[in-house]
Design an enzyme around this catalytic site. Structure first.
Site, short mmCIF file in Angstrom:
data_model
loop_
_atom_site.label_atom_id
_atom_site.label_comp_id
_atom_site.label_asym_id
_atom_site.label_seq_id
_atom_site.Cartn_x
_atom_site.Cartn_y
_atom_site.Cartn_z
N TYR A 185 13.70 -0.02 -11.11
CA TYR A 185 12.71 -0.26 -12.18
C TYR A 185 13.21 0.21 -13.53
O TYR A 185 12.49 0.90 -14.26
CB TYR A 185 11.39 0.44 -11.85
CG TYR A 185 10.84 0.04 -10.52
CD1 TYR A 185 10.16 -1.17 -10.38
CD2 TYR A 185 11.00 0.84 -9.40
CE1 TYR A 185 9.67 -1.56 -9.15
CE2 TYR A 185 10.51 0.45 -8.16
CZ TYR A 185 9.85 -0.74 -8.06
OH TYR A 185 9.37 -1.13 -6.85
N TYR A 197 1.00 -0.35 -1.65
CA TYR A 197 2.40 -0.63 -1.97
C TYR A 197 3.12 -0.93 -0.66
O TYR A 197 3.06 -0.12 0.29
CB TYR A 197 3.09 0.55 -2.67
CG TYR A 197 4.56 0.27 -2.88
CD1 TYR A 197 4.98 -0.51 -3.95
CD2 TYR A 197 5.52 0.74 -1.99
CE1 TYR A 197 6.33 -0.83 -4.12
CE2 TYR A 197 6.87 0.43 -2.15
CZ TYR A 197 7.26 -0.35 -3.22
OH TYR A 197 8.59 -0.66 -3.38
N ASP A 218 1.18 0.05 7.92
CA ASP A 218 2.46 0.36 7.28
C ASP A 218 2.57 1.88 7.19
O ASP A 218 1.97 2.51 6.33
CB ASP A 218 2.52 -0.29 5.89
CG ASP A 218 3.83 0.03 5.16
OD1 ASP A 218 4.55 0.95 5.59
OD2 ASP A 218 4.11 -0.63 4.14
N LYS A 246 11.74 4.82 5.95
CA LYS A 246 11.97 6.04 5.18
C LYS A 246 12.49 7.25 5.98
O LYS A 246 13.69 7.40 6.11
CB LYS A 246 10.72 6.38 4.37
CG LYS A 246 10.51 5.39 3.21
CD LYS A 246 9.58 5.93 2.15
CE LYS A 246 9.69 5.15 0.85
NZ LYS A 246 8.81 3.99 0.71
C1 LIG Z 1 8.85 2.58 0.45
C2 LIG Z 1 7.82 1.76 1.13
C3 LIG Z 1 8.08 0.44 1.54
C4 LIG Z 1 9.38 -0.26 1.25
O1 LIG Z 1 10.47 0.35 1.85
P1 LIG Z 1 11.96 0.09 1.27
O2 LIG Z 1 12.83 0.76 2.27
O3 LIG Z 1 12.00 0.70 -0.09
O4 LIG Z 1 12.14 -1.39 1.23
C5 LIG Z 1 7.09 -0.25 2.22
N1 LIG Z 1 5.89 0.33 2.48
C6 LIG Z 1 5.61 1.58 2.10
C7 LIG Z 1 4.28 2.16 2.43
C8 LIG Z 1 6.55 2.34 1.41
O5 LIG Z 1 6.24 3.57 1.00
#
Ligand SMILES: *Cc1c(COP(=O)(O)O)cnc(C)c1O
Length: 438
Positions: free
Chosen positions: A30, A156, A253, A283
């Protein structure tokens, strides 16, 4: 612990050369190319510390974007990576398989209670795969018109186009992408304390769009990069009921919230026994060593997809189930499960509540939120990131605020004195930003 430092001759670029190449050629997240203040050059990292090229050491309050839960250069993870390199760092997953994938798959199935595992490269790709799975499932069920997702505002889900379409329409800047992003169906942000108003509105929206919806997607309990908001776990019960009523799959997610960050192993466990149909993790999966994510599903979904015309889940990344990443992930998850992560996260929660709580009364502060190893100070104005970074660095801490949010998600190994430093840095940033005039 003793950490070996690289001999100077191993670094073949001078500090100035690194910064010049970076400025002229390298994009950062960004950011404008070559714009803004020069990034800090990190020479190495160990434990909770980032070591800068000039020798300064910073406590990493960000865990490299939620990932490095065990800190840097953990002996167990270093050993797992080295051991895996000695057998193979990568082989394709089409027609081949290997022990690191099998071990990690079994661990994930066991810890999540899900049945199937799709390994992919990053969180964004995991969300792509989760959405594709849901659409293929609806096709298999004879509803190819069900192509949209229902999702709360404030979310997000990543930076590729499908996740972008699901991110908060305002925070995710949808107006810049009109005609490009898929249109999704948005519900209001889940409230801090659930009540009939949100519940009824979600049910109304779901009923109105039922015929075109394939799935519901949500970050359980904590909305991360969309605004660092925590909400009532009972909202998940509503979403489960709505999904069941309308024949939708429920996708959680847990890329940011998984592996203990919120005080439960997975954030969904805060909520009245709600189980998803599909779950994304990423992550912290490899302890922040390598990029790897996974999409977990229920067996019934796979069985339905198997029976369709395509007869397969139509996705297959080049580096699917990368053995090096899987090997490190096995070590990271095993290390976590063998540790007192619950006690450590509770200790961090208390330290953050103690160190940040008093800011509720501070000038320019709108809200202070703490859950598990997440501490958030929301200001009443946007943060000047360059100024805030400089202030935090002067306090020996690495922070990366965004929008109006100064926050920390420290590694679980952060000591009490690390946490005091982090809270002091956040208080200093808050004092400066909260009293600034512009
Ligand atoms: C960071 C994140 C993503 C995307 O993961 P990347 O490895 O950066 O593509 C998707 N969902 C959530 C909740 C996240 O925090």
């Amino acid at each position: 612990m003793v950490f070996m430092t690289l001999p100077p001759e191993a670094a073949s670029l001078s500090l100035d050369e690194v910064l010049r190449i970076d400025r002229e050629h390298l994009w950062h997240p960004y950011a404008r190319l070559g714009g803004g203040p020069a990034p800090l050059v990190v020479r190495e990292a160990h434990g909770t510390r980032l070591v800068l090229a000039d020798g300064r050491e910073l406590v990493d309050a960000m865990s490299s974007w939620w990932a490095a839960v065990h800190g840097y250069r953990h002996p167990a993870l270093d050993a797992a990576a080295a051991a895996q390199l000695r057998s193979m760092s990568h082989v394709m997953f089409g027609g081949l398989t290997h022990e690191p994938a099998a071990r990690l798959g079994a661990l994930l199935v066991q810890t999540t209670g899900m049945d199937t595992v799709f390994f992919c490269d990053s969180g964004s790709v995991a969300v792509e795969v989760a959405v594709k799975t849901a659409l293929q499932y609806q096709r298999a069920a004879g509803s190819p018109g069900r192509r949209k997702l229902l999702t709360p505002r404030g979310g997000y889900y990543g930076d590729t186009f499908t996740p972008m379409s699901l991110c908060d329409p305002v925070g995710g800047m949808h107006s810049q992408w009109t005609g490009v992003l898929a249109e999704q169906v948005f519900a209001p942000e889940p409230p801090r304390t659930s009540g009939p108003a949100w519940d009824e509105e979600v049910r109304r929206i779901a009923a109105e769009h039922s015929h075109e919806l394939a799935a519901v997607i949500v970050e359980p309990v904590v909305q991360g990069a969309g605004g660092m908001r925590m909400y009532d776990p009972r909202c998940l019960v509503t979403l489960r009921e709505v999904a069941d009523e309308h024949g939708l799959l429920l996708i959680f997610d847990e890329i940011a919230t998984g592996f203990g960050r919120t005080g439960e192993l997975f954030a969904a466990e805060h909520g009245a026994g709600v189980r998803p149909d599909i779950m994304c993790v990423g992550k912290a999966l490899t302890g922040g060593y390598l990029t790897l994510a996974a999409v977990l599903g229920r067996r019934g979904i796979a069985e339905a997809i198997n029976e369709t015309g395509a007869g397969a889940l139509l996705h297959g990344p080049t580096f699917m189930a990368n053995p090096l990443a899987c090997g490190v992930a096995v070590a990271s998850v095993e290390l976590l499960l063998a540790s007192d992560w619950r006690g450590e996260v509770a200790r961090i929660e208390q330290a953050l509540a103690r160190g940040l709580g008093p800011l509720r009364q501070a000038e320019g502060v709108r809200d202070v939120r703490v859950l598990g190893a997440i501490g958030v100070v929301q200001l009443d104005r946007p943060v000047d990131v360059a100024r805030a970074t400089a202030t935090a660095v002067r306090h020996g801490v690495w922070l990366r605020p965004f929008r109006d949010l100064v926050y920390t998600m420290p590694p679980y190994i952060a000591s009490d004195s690390d946490l005091e430093l982090v809270c002091a840095a956040i208080r200093a940033v808050t004092a400066e930003e909260g009293s600034s005039v512009g």
